[in-house]
Enzyme design. Structure first.
Site, short mmCIF file in Angstrom:
data_model
loop_
_atom_site.label_atom_id
_atom_site.label_comp_id
_atom_site.label_asym_id
_atom_site.label_seq_id
_atom_site.Cartn_x
_atom_site.Cartn_y
_atom_site.Cartn_z
N HIS A 1 -11.45 -4.13 -60.12
CA HIS A 1 -10.87 -3.13 -59.33
C HIS A 1 -10.22 -3.58 -57.98
CE1 HIS A 1 -14.98 -3.69 -58.13
NE2 HIS A 1 -14.73 -3.58 -57.07
N ASN B 1 -12.50 -8.56 -55.32
CA ASN B 1 -13.49 -9.49 -55.30
C ASN B 1 -13.89 -10.01 -56.84
OD1 ASN B 1 -13.92 -8.91 -52.47
ND2 ASN B 1 -15.27 -7.17 -52.69
#
Ligand code: 5GP
Ligand code: ZN
Length: 142
Positions: free
Chosen positions: A100, A87
């Protein structure tokens, strides 16, 4: 970054259930455990999102993801697939601004992960798609 929760995990200031780490990445279980085995792979270097990677860091991080994914899959015979999600930005539901990759093992249609890709293919002809591609292409950096 002193106020970054994932930098604190990298530094060991906040504990994590770590499954892999080396000089470039750390992989640890996501507290939310969307499905069992839900893991985060992060670069140890603080970069906010995908837009901040240089080629070298991207190569190094991506190179490590398949073997971590294989280990998760091998850990449970009920894992039959995996979504890898990254995201970027609040609109994309990024909540921790240290980049991440979510590795989300998939078990069946009723596990607690879903993803929706809208299909608007009827709204674009080939010419419009080519124009869109050309517009993006001219912004590629060498
Ligand atoms: P994002 O919404 O930014 O893509 O994902 C952030 C993820 O980080 C969430 O799934 C959340 O559960 C996880 N997370 C937030 N804080 C911690 C933490 O302190 N430890 C671990 N292991 N995961 C965390
Ligand atoms: Zn950080």
């Amino acid at each position: 970054m002193t106020d970054c929760i994932f930098c604190k995990i990298v530094n060991g200031d906040i504990p994590s259930s770590t499954i892999y780490e080396d000089d470039v990445v750390k992989a640890f279980l996501d507290l939310s455990q969307t499905t069992p085995g839900h893991t985060l792979v992060i670069p140890k270097k603080h970069v906010a999102d995908i837009f901040a990677y240089d080629d070298e860091l991207a190569s190094a991080v991506f190179a490590r993801i398949p073997k971590i994914a294989r280990a998760i899959k091998a850990s449970n015979p009920h894992i039959i697939g995996m979504n890898i999600v990254n995201n970027n930005g609040e609109i994309a539901e990024q909540t921790v601004f240290h980049s991440h990759f979510h590795l989300i093992p998939r078990y069946d249609n009723n596990d607690d992960f879903s993803i929706h890709f809208g299909d608007h293919s009827d709204q674009y002809n080939a010419n419009e798609l080519n124009q869109m591609a050309a517009n993006i292409k001219k912004h590629l950096e060498e």
